[in-house]
Design a protein around this motif. Structure first.
Motif, mmCIF file in Angstrom:
data_model
loop_
_atom_site.group_PDB
_atom_site.id
_atom_site.type_symbol
_atom_site.label_atom_id
_atom_site.label_comp_id
_atom_site.label_asym_id
_atom_site.label_seq_id
_atom_site.Cartn_x
_atom_site.Cartn_y
_atom_site.Cartn_z
ATOM 1 N N LYS A 1 -3.546 3.303 3.728
ATOM 2 C CA LYS A 1 -2.238 3.168 3.087
ATOM 3 C C LYS A 1 -2.380 3.283 1.582
ATOM 4 O O LYS A 1 -3.309 2.748 0.983
ATOM 5 C CB LYS A 1 -1.622 1.811 3.445
ATOM 6 N N ASP B 1 0.210 3.874 -2.174
ATOM 7 C CA ASP B 1 1.527 4.013 -2.789
ATOM 8 C C ASP B 1 1.753 5.468 -3.217
ATOM 9 O O ASP B 1 1.051 5.975 -4.090
ATOM 10 C CB ASP B 1 1.635 3.089 -4.001
ATOM 11 N N LYS C 1 3.904 6.705 -5.017
ATOM 12 C CA LYS C 1 4.307 6.849 -6.416
ATOM 13 C C LYS C 1 3.106 7.226 -7.292
ATOM 14 O O LYS C 1 3.276 7.773 -8.379
ATOM 15 C CB LYS C 1 4.918 5.538 -6.919
ATOM 16 N N ARG D 1 -6.958 -1.300 -8.623
ATOM 17 C CA ARG D 1 -5.675 -1.356 -7.923
ATOM 18 C C ARG D 1 -5.775 -1.034 -6.438
ATOM 19 O O ARG D 1 -4.887 -1.382 -5.672
ATOM 20 C CB ARG D 1 -4.693 -0.356 -8.560
#
Length: 311
Positions: free
Chosen positions: A63, A65, A67, A177
């Motif tokens: 998974k 993001d 963005k 991150r």
């Protein structure tokens, strides 16, 4: 064991794997595989291995993001596809030693970026570490002996250095991150798709897999199938060192990781001595000592950068 020490060990393993891979990759390239196709098979093989592992044991790492996709595209294309391809082009067009020296200007560009673009403080000892390590590389390569400067080779080597700079800086940023496995799967996945779009996989020169390649040096006369060497390049020369680099970057810093990466040409010289019966002369031994000294100093800089507070 501290995180910094774990990071240093991971980076050492990465440099060790990359140095062995250099010799093996050269054998495959000289057997007729192009730099682009070599980069393509490395990315494809590494992505497949990571995808199977994560799908079976750690699906959560798949998974990400969306963005962040624009920046991840840069990370995958420049930091994975670019670093591999430009390096192979450089060493095919000029001496490996010269290509490595230009590639390992990356710590300089990283430190300059941190100091003048990010506006962060760089410890004086880090500049000393860079100077010692880079001077050592110059001595190891003995650049004053018959340098051969090929225009496109030099261009490729500098592009490789800039791509490596981006790889370390983006890896440091995103390593805080996202999980290492996530960065690896997306980095290699994007690199793979880039190569597939550029050189369709159905046109791959599959004859390289069955080609018998001489291992040379101490193993001269020993023939090995191309697919064995390519598997070595994928697992030992790609998956292990890229994983080690990412772990090391997140536990140390981009600049420290890049300097420790300068161990690669030193270790490559050791393997060339063992495998190809090449030797270090006194000047090269002094160079190796300077590289190791620079790396030692870099690992002792606990806080490489810190934000400059406006007066």
């Amino acid at each position: 064991m501290s995180n910094q020490r774990k990071g240093i060990i991971a980076l050492f393993i990465a440099a060790l794997a990359f140095s062995v891979n250099g010799i093996v990759s050269k054998l495959v390239l000289e057997a007729g595989l192009s730099p682009w196709r070599m980069a393509e098979v490395r990315s494809t093989g590494a992505f497949a291995a990571f995808f199977i592992y994560l799908a079976l044991f750690k699906r959560s790492a798949l998974k990400f993001d969306l963005k962040a996709l624009p920046e991840m595209l840069i990370y995958g294309i420049v930091g994975y596809a670019g670093v591999q391809a430009f390096y192979f082009v450089a060493i095919l067009r000029m001496p490996v030693s010269v290509g490595l020296i230009i590639e390992f200007t990356a710590p300089i560009w990283i430190t300059l970026w941190i100091r003048y673009v990010r506006k962060q403080y760089v410890a004086r000892t880090m500049w000393l570490a860079i100077a010692l390590a880079f001077s050592g590389l110059l001595l190891i390569a003995q650049v004053w002996k018959g340098l051969i400067f090929d225009t496109w080779g030099v261009v490729a080597a500098f592009l490789d250095a800039f791509a490596l700079t981006a790889y370390f800086l983006l890896g440091e940023k995103w390593g805080k991150r996202a999980a290492t496995e996530t960065l690896m799967i997306y980095g290699f996945g994007i690199s793979m798709l880039f190569w597939w779009a550029t050189f369709p996989i159905w046109t791959y020169p599959t004859e390289i897999f069955s080609k018998q390649i001489d291992l040379r040096g101490q193993l001269a006369g020993t023939m090995t199938s191309g697919w064995v060497l390519i598997l070595f390049v994928i697992f030992v020369g790609t998956i292990i060192p890229y994983t080690g680099n990412l772990i090391g970057i997140t536990k140390t810093s981009a600049s420290s990781a890049a300097i420790i990466g300068m161990l690669e040409p030193v270790l490559a010289g050791v393997f060339a001595w063992i495998w190809l019966s090449e030797t270090f002369n006194l000047i090269q031994l002094i160079g190796a000592a300077l590289v190791i000294s620079g790396i030692y100093i870099a690992t002792k800089v606990r806080s490489v950068t810190q934000q400059i507070v406006p007066e």
